[in-house]
Design an enzyme around this catalytic site. Structure first.
Site: not given
Ligand code: AHR
Length: 522
Positions: A42, A187-188, A270, A327, A375
């Site tokens: 990103e 995205n999201e 995450y 992600e 990432q």
């Molecule tokens: O990976 C960082 C961020 O986390 C991304 O931009 C977003 O899609 C997520 O919330």
């Protein structure tokens, strides 16, 4: 004989736990798609600029502006696919800013209003993925973009040069269309990508997807915005409303729901050490409580994939729509002395998170057919960290390196009966593992001992492999937060592993505390 006797005694004395398991190599299951080893890049912090792009005039050795050291490291782990340009940035990105000879800076309103120079755009990204041997997965802007903008980008990338968009691409230096096998639609969209309700997203998805075609080469697989973590309502609604053609009573043949309107639904998850945002979660200098809670959170991936898949099964029993975990990874506090931009140090703990997560993806190989760790360089759970001209590979990179033997292999049933690992009021299974057989018939077993203190001895009853040689590699280190630095870049690195041996058809594996091992059984 004497040596063997002493070794056996030593094993008995050292190992507090005796864990068992069964591996059946006679019944290979689903293919572990290589795309599960995908990555995510990103425009954020130093992920692109410095991490990948230094510009052709840089003293850092590069090929057309892309740094050679990073390319060489990524080629080695066979990255299959790269998702770009975001993340939140994707819904902020207007692709025309990043093509042509005159690049105008714009504002990266997703990430601190940083100046986005737009020197790394479509051509540079495509060059990058070609250099590392990966496929592109491009995320189209739904949040602040339009169908028209998205469609024009698809044409720019994939239409022949005798069309308006293709001719523009050719004038900018690329005559041949690019192959674009994957396209993301927003995205999201429940968050930074538009704060939509799932009903709204589903309708917008239906409209966008019809125009996001490829005009040459492979048909792009379309990946819809899926849920955040455990938002099962999102999965249910989007699957219900966006997977199929709308039933039409008057022309049932024309609108027969043959092919789904989407090929993948994303999932973002995450690993936050305490299971929530906020709090104090340093990337290093943490104690065992943070270690075990990180493991527990990482293991939650299994529950999420299981439950989201079950919902998908009700609308897509043939599993035509993949769950794309595009992600995932650890997310710690900003490092006090770090450069910001979601830069974090990567320790042995991250290696264990990577291993248990990949093991879970293998367990769900039928549905999880792509994943992209967040990432690739200098951001979150990175493979690679850079400091100007210097570069290092992280413990997470080494897990991807060890695990590349599983890319494209067929999953083998592996059952582990491991004593739990406990600290405080948290308990997790002490071992996590996976096994596969590749096209050449080689069987590989990967094991992670998440126990921060105790070595484990695993006794594995193996069916379908003639006992012969066994060789392997191990990743471990003295401290939970051992990591690689620019001065000591090999503190955490794979080493030869000699702790496995056959006794008849039983394989005994002596796993050090906090370790990841990959074995090849011959
Ligand atoms: O990976 C960082 C961020 O986390 C991304 O931009 C977003 O899609 C997520 O919330």
């Amino acid at each position: 004989m004497k040596t063997l006797f002493i070794t056996t005694l030593a094993l008995a004395a050292t190992f507090a736990q005796a864990d068992t398991g069964k591996l059946d190599a006679t019944t290979p299951g689903a293919v572990i798609r290589k795309e599960v080893y995908g990555q995510f890049v990103e425009h954020l912090g130093r992920g692109v600029y410095e991490g990948i792009w230094v510009g052709a005039d840089s003293p850092i050795p590069n090929t057309r502006g892309i740094r050679n050291d990073v390319v060489a490291a990524l080629r080695k782990i066979k990255v299959p696919v790269v998702r770009w340009p975001g993340g939140c940035f994707a819904d902020d990105y207007h692709w025309r800013h990043g093509v042509g000879p005159q690049r105008q800076p714009s504002i990266n309103s997703s990430w601190s209003n940083a100046i986005e120079p737009n020197t790394f755009g479509t051509h540079e990204f495509m060059d990058f993925v070609e250099q590392i041997g990966a496929a592109p997965y491009v995320g189209v802007n739904m949040g602040s973009g339009s169908v028209e903008e998205g469609q024009a980008w698809m044409q720019y990338m994939t239409a022949p040069a005798n069309t308006a968009q293709g001719a523009e691409r050719a004038r900018n230096g690329r005559t041949e269309p690019w192959a674009l096998p994957y396209v993301g639609v927003g995205n999201e969209s429940w968050g930074c990508g538009g704060h939509m309700y799932p009903e709204e997203y589903a309708n917008r998805y239906r409209q966008f997807q019809g125009y996001l075609k490829t005009y040459s080469g492979p048909k792009a697989l379309k990946i819809a915005t899926g849920p955040d973590t455990d938002d099962y309502a999102w999965t249910d609604t989007v699957m219900k409303l966006a997977t199929r053609f709308r039933p039409n009573a008057t022309s049932p043949i024309l609108y027969a729901p043959t092919k789904p309107l989407m090929d993948g639904l994303s999932l973002h998850f995450y690993t936050l050490p305490s299971n929530r945002w906020g709090g104090v979660h340093p990337a290093r200098g943490f104690g065992e409580a943070a270690w075990i809670s990180t493991m527990k959170r990482a293991l939650m991936m299994d529950e999420l994939v299981t439950k989201h898949s079950a919902i998908m099964d009700t609308y897509d029993p043939k599993k035509e729509v993949a769950l794309v975990v595009d992600e995932w990874g650890t997310w710690y506090d900003k490092e006090p002395d770090g450069p910001g931009g979601l830069w974090q140090q990567n320790t042995l703990r991250d290696a264990l998170v990577a291993a248990v997560t990949l093991n879970i993806f293998h367990d769900h190989a039928e549905r999880v057919r792509m994943a992209n760790i967040a990432q690739m360089v200098n951001v979150l759970q990175a493979m690679i960290l850079t400091d100007g001209p210097r570069m290092l590979v992280t413990p997470t990179y080494h897990v991807f390196d060890l695990y590349q033997v599983h890319q494209g292999a067929r999953r083998l049933p592996l059952k582990l009966y491991a004593a739990p690992y406990r600290f405080g009021d948290i308990e997790v299974p002490g071992l996590s593992g996976t096994a596969s057989v590749d096209a050449a018939g080689r069987v590989h077993v990967s094991l992670a001992n998440v126990d921060a203190n105790q070595p484990r001895r695993l006794t594995l009853a193996v069916q379908g492999v003639k006992p012969g040689a066994v060789r392997g590699q191990v990743i471990t280190a003295p401290a939970m937060d051992s990591h690689n630095s620019f001065d000591a870049p090999a503190t955490v690195a794979p080493r030869e592993f000699s702790g496995a041996r056959w006794t008849g058809s039983t394989l005994t594996v002596a796993l050090p505390a906090k370790s990841v091992v990959t074995l090849e059984l011959r």
